[in-house]
Design an enzyme around this catalytic site. Structure first.
Site, PDB file in Angstrom:
ATOM      1  N   LYS A   9     -44.308 -49.649 -25.859  1.00  0.00           N
ATOM      2  CA  LYS A   9     -44.614 -49.401 -24.457  1.00  0.00           C
ATOM      3  C   LYS A   9     -45.999 -49.988 -24.107  1.00  0.00           C
ATOM      4  O   LYS A   9     -46.766 -50.365 -25.010  1.00  0.00           O
ATOM      5  CB  LYS A   9     -44.543 -47.885 -24.202  1.00  0.00           C
ATOM      6  CG  LYS A   9     -43.119 -47.318 -24.409  1.00  0.00           C
ATOM      7  CD  LYS A   9     -43.064 -45.799 -24.199  1.00  0.00           C
ATOM      8  CE  LYS A   9     -41.643 -45.264 -24.364  1.00  0.00           C
ATOM      9  NZ  LYS A   9     -41.584 -43.784 -24.172  1.00  0.00           N
ATOM     10  N   TYR A  49     -34.036 -46.033 -17.692  1.00  0.00           N
ATOM     11  CA  TYR A  49     -34.272 -44.585 -17.743  1.00  0.00           C
ATOM     12  C   TYR A  49     -33.462 -43.825 -16.696  1.00  0.00           C
ATOM     13  O   TYR A  49     -33.866 -42.739 -16.267  1.00  0.00           O
ATOM     14  CB  TYR A  49     -35.770 -44.287 -17.578  1.00  0.00           C
ATOM     15  CG  TYR A  49     -36.593 -44.499 -18.837  1.00  0.00           C
ATOM     16  CD1 TYR A  49     -36.286 -43.821 -20.030  1.00  0.00           C
ATOM     17  CD2 TYR A  49     -37.698 -45.344 -18.847  1.00  0.00           C
ATOM     18  CE1 TYR A  49     -37.045 -44.001 -21.182  1.00  0.00           C
ATOM     19  CE2 TYR A  49     -38.471 -45.521 -20.004  1.00  0.00           C
ATOM     20  CZ  TYR A  49     -38.133 -44.843 -21.168  1.00  0.00           C
ATOM     21  OH  TYR A  49     -38.888 -45.007 -22.301  1.00  0.00           O
ATOM     22  N   PHE A  57     -41.089 -36.075 -13.615  1.00  0.00           N
ATOM     23  CA  PHE A  57     -42.002 -37.096 -14.139  1.00  0.00           C
ATOM     24  C   PHE A  57     -41.460 -38.520 -13.992  1.00  0.00           C
ATOM     25  O   PHE A  57     -42.122 -39.484 -14.391  1.00  0.00           O
ATOM     26  CB  PHE A  57     -42.332 -36.809 -15.613  1.00  0.00           C
ATOM     27  CG  PHE A  57     -41.132 -36.767 -16.525  1.00  0.00           C
ATOM     28  CD1 PHE A  57     -40.567 -37.932 -17.037  1.00  0.00           C
ATOM     29  CD2 PHE A  57     -40.565 -35.551 -16.878  1.00  0.00           C
ATOM     30  CE1 PHE A  57     -39.463 -37.894 -17.879  1.00  0.00           C
ATOM     31  CE2 PHE A  57     -39.453 -35.501 -17.723  1.00  0.00           C
ATOM     32  CZ  PHE A  57     -38.897 -36.684 -18.220  1.00  0.00           C
ATOM     33  N   ARG A  85     -35.241 -43.370 -34.906  1.00  0.00           N
ATOM     34  CA  ARG A  85     -35.723 -42.178 -34.200  1.00  0.00           C
ATOM     35  C   ARG A  85     -36.592 -41.319 -35.129  1.00  0.00           C
ATOM     36  O   ARG A  85     -37.581 -40.718 -34.700  1.00  0.00           O
ATOM     37  CB  ARG A  85     -34.550 -41.340 -33.676  1.00  0.00           C
ATOM     38  CG  ARG A  85     -33.677 -42.063 -32.646  1.00  0.00           C
ATOM     39  CD  ARG A  85     -34.171 -41.930 -31.230  1.00  0.00           C
ATOM     40  NE  ARG A  85     -34.097 -40.575 -30.716  1.00  0.00           N
ATOM     41  CZ  ARG A  85     -34.439 -40.259 -29.471  1.00  0.00           C
ATOM     42  NH1 ARG A  85     -34.854 -41.201 -28.621  1.00  0.00           N
ATOM     43  NH2 ARG A  85     -34.357 -39.024 -29.055  1.00  0.00           N
ATOM     44  N   THR A  91     -40.616 -36.687 -29.258  1.00  0.00           N
ATOM     45  CA  THR A  91     -41.063 -37.205 -27.958  1.00  0.00           C
ATOM     46  C   THR A  91     -42.521 -36.840 -27.678  1.00  0.00           C
ATOM     47  O   THR A  91     -43.291 -37.675 -27.208  1.00  0.00           O
ATOM     48  CB  THR A  91     -40.162 -36.631 -26.834  1.00  0.00           C
ATOM     49  OG1 THR A  91     -38.799 -36.896 -27.172  1.00  0.00           O
ATOM     50  CG2 THR A  91     -40.485 -37.259 -25.496  1.00  0.00           C
ATOM     51  N   ARG A 102     -45.307 -41.893 -33.658  1.00  0.00           N
ATOM     52  CA  ARG A 102     -45.976 -41.059 -32.646  1.00  0.00           C
ATOM     53  C   ARG A 102     -46.897 -40.043 -33.288  1.00  0.00           C
ATOM     54  O   ARG A 102     -47.981 -39.736 -32.760  1.00  0.00           O
ATOM     55  CB  ARG A 102     -44.932 -40.362 -31.772  1.00  0.00           C
ATOM     56  CG  ARG A 102     -44.222 -41.316 -30.797  1.00  0.00           C
ATOM     57  CD  ARG A 102     -43.021 -40.654 -30.161  1.00  0.00           C
ATOM     58  NE  ARG A 102     -42.371 -41.497 -29.153  1.00  0.00           N
ATOM     59  CZ  ARG A 102     -41.150 -41.253 -28.679  1.00  0.00           C
ATOM     60  NH1 ARG A 102     -40.453 -40.213 -29.116  1.00  0.00           N
ATOM     61  NH2 ARG A 102     -40.617 -42.045 -27.766  1.00  0.00           N
ATOM     62  N   ASN A 112     -46.552 -42.225 -25.234  1.00  0.00           N
ATOM     63  CA  ASN A 112     -46.062 -42.059 -26.623  1.00  0.00           C
ATOM     64  C   ASN A 112     -45.680 -43.359 -27.323  1.00  0.00           C
ATOM     65  O   ASN A 112     -44.910 -43.359 -28.273  1.00  0.00           O
ATOM     66  CB  ASN A 112     -44.964 -40.991 -26.684  1.00  0.00           C
ATOM     67  CG  ASN A 112     -43.750 -41.327 -25.840  1.00  0.00           C
ATOM     68  OD1 ASN A 112     -43.667 -42.405 -25.261  1.00  0.00           O
ATOM     69  ND2 ASN A 112     -42.798 -40.417 -25.789  1.00  0.00           N
ATOM     70  N   HIS A 115     -40.461 -46.694 -27.728  1.00  0.00           N
ATOM     71  CA  HIS A 115     -39.128 -46.198 -27.344  1.00  0.00           C
ATOM     72  C   HIS A 115     -38.121 -46.546 -28.434  1.00  0.00           C
ATOM     73  O   HIS A 115     -38.215 -47.589 -29.057  1.00  0.00           O
ATOM     74  CB  HIS A 115     -38.662 -46.858 -26.040  1.00  0.00           C
ATOM     75  CG  HIS A 115     -37.171 -46.738 -25.826  1.00  0.00           C
ATOM     76  ND1 HIS A 115     -36.584 -45.600 -25.320  1.00  0.00           N
ATOM     77  CD2 HIS A 115     -36.146 -47.584 -26.114  1.00  0.00           C
ATOM     78  CE1 HIS A 115     -35.262 -45.771 -25.286  1.00  0.00           C
ATOM     79  NE2 HIS A 115     -34.977 -46.967 -25.752  1.00  0.00           N
ATOM     80  N   GLU A 126     -28.726 -50.824 -24.121  1.00  0.00           N
ATOM     81  CA  GLU A 126     -30.114 -51.192 -23.838  1.00  0.00           C
ATOM     82  C   GLU A 126     -30.426 -52.614 -24.296  1.00  0.00           C
ATOM     83  O   GLU A 126     -31.152 -53.343 -23.611  1.00  0.00           O
ATOM     84  CB  GLU A 126     -31.052 -50.163 -24.490  1.00  0.00           C
ATOM     85  CG  GLU A 126     -30.938 -48.794 -23.810  1.00  0.00           C
ATOM     86  CD  GLU A 126     -31.635 -47.656 -24.555  1.00  0.00           C
ATOM     87  OE1 GLU A 126     -32.289 -47.918 -25.594  1.00  0.00           O
ATOM     88  OE2 GLU A 126     -31.522 -46.500 -24.103  1.00  0.00           O
TER      89      GLU A 126
END
Ligand code: GTP
Ligand code: MG
Length: 149
Positions: A9, A49, A57, A85, A91, A102, A112, A115, A126
């Site tokens: 990100k 998203y 948010f 993951r 998260t 993270r 964070n 993704h 995606e």
């Protein structure tokens, strides 16, 4: 074969964490099949998203993801979605275990750093969203025989 969409990100790019993040997936033994630096347009962020578009948010999330370049990656391998993951961690970076990306590199949910797709179906969806045909590479890593029996 299973594929996942991983993205550094804008905060990860700005903080100089691109190499570190790529490295974790590379060292694990997954196969990189797509990679680019990319300024995400608003409509793509909203599509990516879309399941979260009713959350309070959501506007801030779209602002965050479009606030600077991201690094888009497609990774391939049996079990890659769930394993990625795990490598990424929870998260909320304060809840993420040390040793995860993270857990080691971030402090807040809204920043964070990375993704990862949450299912094989979303991995394919995606990758289709973020990459054009011709941007993905099929190749045989020389180390294949040392990763799987
Ligand atoms: P991704 O891998 O980015 O999809 O994260 P995730 O699967 O761990 O979480 P989820 O899909 O539920 O949320 C997507 C992203 O929205 C998160 O990674 C955060 O960047 C952001 N997000 C989720 N919940 C919150 C929240 O409560 N506040 C803020 N500011 N951002 C949130
Ligand atoms: Mg998610």
């Amino acid at each position: 074969v299973e594929e996942t969409y991983i993205m550094v990100k804008p905060d990860g790019v700005q903080r100089g964490l691109v190499g570190e993040i790529i490295s974790r997936f590379e060292k694990k033994g997954f196969k990189l099949i797509g990679l680019k630096l990319f300024q995400c347009p608003k409509d793509l962020a909203e599509e990516h998203y879309k399941d979260l578009n009713s959350k309070p948010f959501f506007p801030k999330l779209i602002e965050y993801i479009t606030s600077g370049p991201v690094v888009c990656m497609a990774w391939e391998g049996a079990g890659v979605v769930a394993s990625a993951r795990k490598l990424i961690g929870s998260t909320d970076p304060l809840q993420a275990e040390p040793g995860t990306i993270r857990g080691d590199l971030a402090v807040q949910t809204g920043r964070n750093v990375v993704h990862g797709s949450d299912s094989p179906e979303n991995g394919k969806r995606e990758i289709g969203l973020w990459f054009k045909e011709g941007e993905l590479c099929q190749w045989t890593p020389a180390q294949a025989q040392w990763l799987r029996e």
